[in-house]
Design a protein around this motif. Structure first.
Motif, PDB file in Angstrom:
ATOM      1  N   ALA A   8      -2.548   6.972   1.164  1.00  0.00           N
ATOM      2  CA  ALA A   8      -3.567   5.967   0.838  1.00  0.00           C
ATOM      3  C   ALA A   8      -2.924   4.613   0.543  1.00  0.00           C
ATOM      4  O   ALA A   8      -3.353   3.572   1.059  1.00  0.00           O
ATOM      5  N   ALA A   9      -1.886   4.619  -0.300  1.00  0.00           N
ATOM      6  CA  ALA A   9      -1.191   3.365  -0.596  1.00  0.00           C
ATOM      7  C   ALA A   9      -0.535   2.806   0.662  1.00  0.00           C
ATOM      8  O   ALA A   9      -0.462   1.587   0.847  1.00  0.00           O
ATOM      9  N   GLY A  10      -0.061   3.714   1.534  1.00  0.00           N
ATOM     10  CA  GLY A  10       0.549   3.273   2.786  1.00  0.00           C
ATOM     11  C   GLY A  10      -0.443   2.563   3.694  1.00  0.00           C
ATOM     12  O   GLY A  10      -0.110   1.550   4.327  1.00  0.00           O
ATOM     13  N   ILE A  11      -1.654   3.086   3.768  1.00  0.00           N
ATOM     14  CA  ILE A  11      -2.689   2.444   4.596  1.00  0.00           C
ATOM     15  C   ILE A  11      -3.011   1.056   4.062  1.00  0.00           C
ATOM     16  O   ILE A  11      -3.118   0.084   4.823  1.00  0.00           O
ATOM     17  N   VAL A  12      -3.151   0.950   2.719  1.00  0.00           N
ATOM     18  CA  VAL A  12      -3.442  -0.360   2.127  1.00  0.00           C
ATOM     19  C   VAL A  12      -2.281  -1.321   2.365  1.00  0.00           C
ATOM     20  O   VAL A  12      -2.478  -2.495   2.708  1.00  0.00           O
ATOM     21  N   GLY A  13      -1.054  -0.819   2.200  1.00  0.00           N
ATOM     22  CA  GLY A  13       0.112  -1.663   2.442  1.00  0.00           C
ATOM     23  C   GLY A  13       0.165  -2.167   3.871  1.00  0.00           C
ATOM     24  O   GLY A  13       0.474  -3.336   4.130  1.00  0.00           O
ATOM     25  N   GLY A  15       4.634   4.657  -1.088  1.00  0.00           N
ATOM     26  CA  GLY A  15       3.670   4.716   0.002  1.00  0.00           C
ATOM     27  C   GLY A  15       3.348   3.338   0.535  1.00  0.00           C
ATOM     28  O   GLY A  15       3.285   3.113   1.748  1.00  0.00           O
ATOM     29  N   GLY A  16       3.120   2.379  -0.389  1.00  0.00           N
ATOM     30  CA  GLY A  16       2.836   1.012   0.038  1.00  0.00           C
ATOM     31  C   GLY A  16       3.972   0.427   0.848  1.00  0.00           C
ATOM     32  O   GLY A  16       3.754  -0.208   1.895  1.00  0.00           O
ATOM     33  N   LEU A  17       5.206   0.631   0.400  1.00  0.00           N
ATOM     34  CA  LEU A  17       6.369   0.100   1.117  1.00  0.00           C
ATOM     35  C   LEU A  17       6.529   0.755   2.490  1.00  0.00           C
ATOM     36  O   LEU A  17       6.832   0.086   3.480  1.00  0.00           O
ATOM     37  N   ILE A  18       6.315   2.069   2.544  1.00  0.00           N
ATOM     38  CA  ILE A  18       6.460   2.769   3.822  1.00  0.00           C
ATOM     39  C   ILE A  18       5.396   2.305   4.814  1.00  0.00           C
ATOM     40  O   ILE A  18       5.687   2.021   5.981  1.00  0.00           O
ATOM     41  N   GLY A  19       4.132   2.219   4.346  1.00  0.00           N
ATOM     42  CA  GLY A  19       3.056   1.768   5.231  1.00  0.00           C
ATOM     43  C   GLY A  19       3.293   0.365   5.748  1.00  0.00           C
ATOM     44  O   GLY A  19       3.148   0.088   6.942  1.00  0.00           O
ATOM     45  N   ALA A  20       3.674  -0.556   4.846  1.00  0.00           N
ATOM     46  CA  ALA A  20       3.955  -1.926   5.261  1.00  0.00           C
ATOM     47  C   ALA A  20       5.173  -1.978   6.167  1.00  0.00           C
ATOM     48  O   ALA A  20       5.221  -2.768   7.126  1.00  0.00           O
ATOM     49  N   GLY A  21       6.163  -1.132   5.872  1.00  0.00           N
ATOM     50  CA  GLY A  21       7.360  -1.103   6.707  1.00  0.00           C
ATOM     51  C   GLY A  21       7.077  -0.646   8.124  1.00  0.00           C
ATOM     52  O   GLY A  21       7.581  -1.217   9.094  1.00  0.00           O
ATOM     53  N   ILE A  43       3.140 -18.788   4.388  1.00  0.00           N
ATOM     54  CA  ILE A  43       2.726 -18.702   2.989  1.00  0.00           C
ATOM     55  C   ILE A  43       1.215 -18.548   2.869  1.00  0.00           C
ATOM     56  O   ILE A  43       0.721 -17.899   1.934  1.00  0.00           O
ATOM     57  N   ALA A  44       0.454 -19.078   3.827  1.00  0.00           N
ATOM     58  CA  ALA A  44      -1.010 -18.948   3.789  1.00  0.00           C
ATOM     59  C   ALA A  44      -1.427 -17.487   3.869  1.00  0.00           C
ATOM     60  O   ALA A  44      -2.352 -17.049   3.173  1.00  0.00           O
ATOM     61  N   GLY A  45      -0.753 -16.710   4.703  1.00  0.00           N
ATOM     62  CA  GLY A  45      -1.077 -15.291   4.817  1.00  0.00           C
ATOM     63  C   GLY A  45      -0.782 -14.540   3.535  1.00  0.00           C
ATOM     64  O   GLY A  45      -1.597 -13.716   3.076  1.00  0.00           O
ATOM     65  N   ALA A  46       0.381 -14.813   2.916  1.00  0.00           N
ATOM     66  CA  ALA A  46       0.736 -14.139   1.680  1.00  0.00           C
ATOM     67  C   ALA A  46      -0.217 -14.520   0.549  1.00  0.00           C
ATOM     68  O   ALA A  46      -0.649 -13.662  -0.233  1.00  0.00           O
ATOM     69  N   VAL A  47      -0.587 -15.788   0.470  1.00  0.00           N
ATOM     70  CA  VAL A  47      -1.511 -16.240  -0.569  1.00  0.00           C
ATOM     71  C   VAL A  47      -2.889 -15.610  -0.382  1.00  0.00           C
ATOM     72  O   VAL A  47      -3.563 -15.246  -1.353  1.00  0.00           O
ATOM     73  N   THR A  48      -3.325 -15.456   0.868  1.00  0.00           N
ATOM     74  CA  THR A  48      -4.618 -14.818   1.141  1.00  0.00           C
ATOM     75  C   THR A  48      -4.641 -13.387   0.624  1.00  0.00           C
ATOM     76  O   THR A  48      -5.599 -12.954  -0.037  1.00  0.00           O
ATOM     77  N   VAL A  49      -3.573 -12.636   0.898  1.00  0.00           N
ATOM     78  CA  VAL A  49      -3.492 -11.251   0.423  1.00  0.00           C
ATOM     79  C   VAL A  49      -3.432 -11.226  -1.100  1.00  0.00           C
ATOM     80  O   VAL A  49      -4.060 -10.375  -1.749  1.00  0.00           O
ATOM     81  N   PHE A  50      -2.713 -12.158  -1.691  1.00  0.00           N
ATOM     82  CA  PHE A  50      -2.622 -12.220  -3.153  1.00  0.00           C
ATOM     83  C   PHE A  50      -3.995 -12.494  -3.767  1.00  0.00           C
ATOM     84  O   PHE A  50      -4.361 -11.899  -4.790  1.00  0.00           O
ATOM     85  N   VAL A  58       1.380  -4.698  -3.065  1.00  0.00           N
ATOM     86  CA  VAL A  58      -0.077  -4.808  -3.200  1.00  0.00           C
ATOM     87  C   VAL A  58      -0.728  -3.432  -3.021  1.00  0.00           C
ATOM     88  O   VAL A  58      -1.633  -3.053  -3.779  1.00  0.00           O
ATOM     89  N   GLY A  59      -0.260  -2.682  -2.028  1.00  0.00           N
ATOM     90  CA  GLY A  59      -0.783  -1.331  -1.828  1.00  0.00           C
ATOM     91  C   GLY A  59      -0.586  -0.458  -3.053  1.00  0.00           C
ATOM     92  O   GLY A  59      -1.495   0.287  -3.464  1.00  0.00           O
ATOM     93  N   GLY A  60       0.591  -0.555  -3.686  1.00  0.00           N
ATOM     94  CA  GLY A  60       0.867   0.232  -4.884  1.00  0.00           C
ATOM     95  C   GLY A  60       0.002  -0.171  -6.058  1.00  0.00           C
ATOM     96  O   GLY A  60      -0.517   0.678  -6.796  1.00  0.00           O
ATOM     97  N   ILE A  61      -0.187  -1.476  -6.254  1.00  0.00           N
ATOM     98  CA  ILE A  61      -1.002  -1.958  -7.377  1.00  0.00           C
ATOM     99  C   ILE A  61      -2.455  -1.496  -7.234  1.00  0.00           C
ATOM    100  O   ILE A  61      -3.060  -0.999  -8.198  1.00  0.00           O
ATOM    101  N   LEU A  62      -3.019  -1.638  -6.046  1.00  0.00           N
ATOM    102  CA  LEU A  62      -4.432  -1.287  -5.861  1.00  0.00           C
ATOM    103  C   LEU A  62      -4.665   0.206  -6.065  1.00  0.00           C
ATOM    104  O   LEU A  62      -5.680   0.609  -6.644  1.00  0.00           O
TER     105      LEU A  62
END
Length: 398
Positions: A330-335, A123-129, A348-355, A99-103
């Protein structure tokens, strides 16, 4: 259907979405110079690029293997998940990173900035990780991502500058019209090679992310990937997604690369494309997750430096470098934020909310882009022809 399976499906759908944005975000890397010089008509260029991106996706899996082990470590040598990391948590980390990468891809596309889709993903993967307390493989990131990111545009620029200077030196007695026409034909070949190289490199990154999610779920193991390769369905789906995105055409970024940096003639375009293709294909064969955007931009700037009397718009180049520097953070922060939202709600509710938030943000940026449309009709308009109130032509930031 269990929550883990639903989250896995959501990860795969989001990964395909990222691959689509990667395609239209990076079309300009291959085709901007050919479109700018008139070697290819805009719609023909993106169609050709789409086909070759799909073909390129089947040529190698070295970069995909790099993604499964050199960004996030989620699996021990025995095939188990690392201690303290559940399958659901691992998949949510991967999902949030996507999601961080897409945005970031969509934001930079809206601004017409050729930033790196690859670095947005990493960046998104690292931030989320980091947010999810996963193990980030800093040594792999440094060796396979950071060092190539710094060196590749410099090397591409030097090679393209030397090639451009040599081309003009060897053809200085050839009539300008004959020279332009001849090199336009050459550009078709070199631009096609860059498209093939892009499919070989960038489609694999999403393949690697899907494989990483399947490893987290327990469907695949790292040993299977290294011994048997990726399942064919992953290769086909990722190749098709990046090809479709390429055909849509990231016209805003094509305009910046083709008209904003340098006024390109066909000898420059051929030199830039040949340099880009050689560097991207070499790095892909070594498993380096190179940014094709960095390489293509470096090559285009180098072609401007190598051509006597050419004007390089260094101010625009500076904006692009700024975007490069902040892409991964930036992508890391969003991730990381997406992970906290998903994990805070849970399941699944949390993942759907982010989606759902991803869909809303994407729709907003698309609607915003329609105020100043850039498409195949006006992508080659003079760069100094700025803003028309109706939004029917592009401005310098489109």
């Amino acid at each position: 259907m269990s929550a883990e399976v639903l989250i896995l499906v959501l990860v795969i759908v989001t990964a395909i979405g990222f691959d689509f944005t990667n395609g239209f975000h990076d079309t300009g890397n291959a085709m901007a110079t050919s479109i700018a010089t008139g070697a290819l008509k805009p719609k023909v260029a993106v169609a050709l690029s789409a086909i070759l991106n799909l073909v390129g996706a089947f040529l190698s899996v070295e970069v995909a293997a790099t993604i499964t082990k050199d960004v996030l470590t989620i699996q021990t040598p025995t095939g188990d998940l690392v201690p303290g990391l559940s399958p659901e948590a691992a998949m949510v980390i991967i999902f949030a990173g996507l999601v961080g990468g897409i945005l970031w891809n969509l934001l930079t596309w809206l601004l017409g900035l050729p930033s790196s889709s690859s670095h947005a993903l990493f960046g998104g993967l690292i931030g989320a990780g980091i947010a999810g307390a996963a193990t980030v493989n800093w040594a792999g990131i440094l060796g396979k991502i950071i060092v190539p990111a710094v060196l590749s545009p410099l090397i591409a620029g030097v090679v393209a500058a030397a090639g451009t200077w040599l081309v003009y030196a060897l053809t200085k007695r050839v009539h300008a019209t004959h020279r332009e026409n001849g090199f336009r034909w050459g550009q078709i070949g070199t631009a096609s090679l860059v498209s093939l190289a892009h499919g070989t490199g960038d489609a694999q990154k999403t393949m690697g992310v899907i494989a990483l999610a399947l490893i987290a779920h327990g469907t695949l193991t790292g040993d299977q990937i290294h011994q048997e390769g990726l399942p064919i369905w992953i290769i086909f789906v990722c190749g098709a997604a990046i090809a479709l995105g390429t055909y849509v055409g990231g016209w805003r970024i094509i305009r910046t690369l083709g008209k904003g940096l340098v006024e390109i003639d066909s000898p420059q375009g051929m030199a830039a494309e040949a340099s880009s293709a050689a560097i991207i294909l070499t790095s892909s064969s070594m498993g380096m997750a190179l940014s094709t955007t960095h390489v293509a931009t470096g090559s285009i700037l180098g072609s401007g430096v190598g051509r006597p009397g050419a004007q390089v718009r260094w101010g625009i180049a500076g904006r692009m470098v700024t975007a490069w520097l902040i892409t991964m953070p930036a992508a890391g922060i969003v991730g990381a934020l997406c992970y906290f939202i998903a994990a805070g709600i849970g399941g699944i509710a949390g993942a759907v909310t982010v989606f759902a938030l991803l869909l809303l943000a994407s729709a907003f940026m698309y609607a915003r882009s329609r105020r100043q449309r850039v498409d195949h009709h006006n992508v080659n308009d003079d760069w100094d022809g700025r803003v028309v109130p109706q939004g029917d032509t592009a401005d310098a930031t489109a």
